[in-house]
Motif scaffolding. Sequence first.
Motif, PDB file in Angstrom:
ATOM      1  N   ASN A  58      -4.209   2.972  15.290  1.00 31.20           N
ATOM      2  CA  ASN A  58      -4.615   1.655  14.788  1.00 31.20           C
ATOM      3  C   ASN A  58      -4.591   0.608  15.893  1.00 31.20           C
ATOM      4  O   ASN A  58      -5.487  -0.242  15.998  1.00 31.20           O
ATOM      5  CB  ASN A  58      -3.707   1.231  13.636  1.00 31.20           C
ATOM      6  CG  ASN A  58      -3.847   2.133  12.422  1.00 31.20           C
ATOM      7  OD1 ASN A  58      -4.849   2.833  12.273  1.00 31.20           O
ATOM      8  ND2 ASN A  58      -2.848   2.124  11.558  1.00 31.20           N
ATOM      9  N   ASN A  65      -5.576   0.670   9.723  1.00 23.08           N
ATOM     10  CA  ASN A  65      -5.698   1.907   8.943  1.00 23.08           C
ATOM     11  C   ASN A  65      -6.805   2.838   9.426  1.00 23.08           C
ATOM     12  O   ASN A  65      -7.264   3.711   8.686  1.00 23.08           O
ATOM     13  CB  ASN A  65      -5.919   1.583   7.458  1.00 23.08           C
ATOM     14  CG  ASN A  65      -4.775   0.797   6.865  1.00 23.08           C
ATOM     15  OD1 ASN A  65      -3.614   1.154   7.008  1.00 23.08           O
ATOM     16  ND2 ASN A  65      -5.098  -0.333   6.227  1.00 23.08           N
ATOM     17  N   ALA A  68      -6.285   6.529   8.949  1.00 25.59           N
ATOM     18  CA  ALA A  68      -6.462   7.196   7.653  1.00 25.59           C
ATOM     19  C   ALA A  68      -7.702   8.085   7.627  1.00 25.59           C
ATOM     20  O   ALA A  68      -7.590   9.286   7.347  1.00 25.59           O
ATOM     21  CB  ALA A  68      -6.507   6.158   6.535  1.00 25.59           C
ATOM     22  N   GLU A 127      -2.302  -2.961   7.030  1.00 28.56           N
ATOM     23  CA  GLU A 127      -1.936  -1.668   7.608  1.00 28.56           C
ATOM     24  C   GLU A 127      -0.824  -1.023   6.794  1.00 28.56           C
ATOM     25  O   GLU A 127       0.205  -1.631   6.526  1.00 28.56           O
ATOM     26  CB  GLU A 127      -1.488  -1.831   9.055  1.00 28.56           C
ATOM     27  CG  GLU A 127      -1.154  -0.496   9.739  1.00 28.56           C
ATOM     28  CD  GLU A 127      -0.678  -0.678  11.178  1.00 28.56           C
ATOM     29  OE1 GLU A 127      -1.316  -0.137  12.093  1.00 28.56           O
ATOM     30  OE2 GLU A 127       0.349  -1.373  11.352  1.00 28.56           O
ATOM     31  N   LEU A 132      -0.306   4.634   2.237  1.00 37.05           N
ATOM     32  CA  LEU A 132      -1.677   4.151   2.076  1.00 37.05           C
ATOM     33  C   LEU A 132      -2.309   4.683   0.794  1.00 37.05           C
ATOM     34  O   LEU A 132      -3.026   3.957   0.096  1.00 37.05           O
ATOM     35  CB  LEU A 132      -2.517   4.547   3.296  1.00 37.05           C
ATOM     36  CG  LEU A 132      -3.962   4.044   3.315  1.00 37.05           C
ATOM     37  CD1 LEU A 132      -4.376   3.610   4.710  1.00 37.05           C
ATOM     38  CD2 LEU A 132      -4.939   5.111   2.801  1.00 37.05           C
TER      39      LEU A 132
END
Length: 385
Positions: A58, A65, A68, A127, A132
């Motif tokens: 990141n 994120n 991800a 973030e 998440l």
Amino acid sequence: MSAVVYAAALVFGLSCVVLLRRPGTAVRTPPVLSACAAILLGSLVLVCAAPLTLATVNDLTGVPNFGAPLTYGMLSAYSCSLVVLLVVWRGGPRARVRRLVRATIVAYALLVAALVVLFVLADARTERLTDLDTYYARTPYLREMILLYLAGHTAATVSMCVMCLKWGREVTGVLRTGLRLILVGCLLDTIGFQAAKYTAVAARIAGHDLDFLSTYVAPPMASLGALTCSAGFVLPRLLPTAVAHWRGLGDYRRLAPLWALLRFVPTAPKPAASWWRSPRERLQWREVSIHDALLALAPYFDDRVRVAALDAALRAGHGAHQARLAAEAAMLTDAARRAANREAPLDRPSGYRLRATEVSGTGGLVELAQAMSRPPPAPAGTTVR
């Protein structure tokens, strides 16, 4: 948490080294190559999923994120490799296998592209390194992205479980054990990781809080599942070799009494002193040396010694086989003594052949070596030189 995940990734990745002991052969073997690809991708998934990796990615990209879709894309690639491994394991016509492999790669490539598109369309400004999935479970597009990557992974692991169950009924031995370990690893992934994720995300969508399942239960279960799968991949390839080396080491040690008697025979070749030689290589050296020494001592074999020892062993109650070994040990001991004292060979040496030279493998030499440590009783009133 990152340290544990990195350790699991390292162990998972090292299992690939076992499969690639002979890279040239492995590259030409589709099942081995497919298994290695799955292991390496699984290791990368664990590395990418570590919070420290996510934070670093990141920061480097400047996109909150961004780790991800990278992790989910890598997990989808790992899922793809599992399906490809299944296709290769099933086998069949080469054209059909290639067609299925290409179709699988295309399908998961489209899935990865969809994950990226959904991430771009979503609003993920905050973030989140560990939660998440649950934090954004109700966020448009991200919700679909999360469910999509889970569905793709579930399809692969469930297929692997079905394949392991079916194939496990058809094979035996260490291969069946390996398949069972892979099955357990996939079940840990499916039940421990995916079911926990599904439950936590569904709870969030319904307005409840079961985030601990996704944050604290799923990651260690995924790591445990990966390690169990790696054991299943490695065991069928590693265990037979390990057992062979262990048996070789045992035979090498059991030959010690025989080698101690014959190592001073001038014509016996001495093994090269190399500490890195495997037990099987050491055993092979010792076998060759002993056989050469036995050949060199043949002119010293005295049938009188052998017959006297055989008669004594039979009178002592030994069976025919054990009596023969005891007689051969006595004759060989006498021959080694004569050769060591530089005595002249017999005018009429025996034409007798030791059993150890008639049978293949190491078993005959091991039996003779064991007989060396059990000298036969001398016949009553007879002195054997």
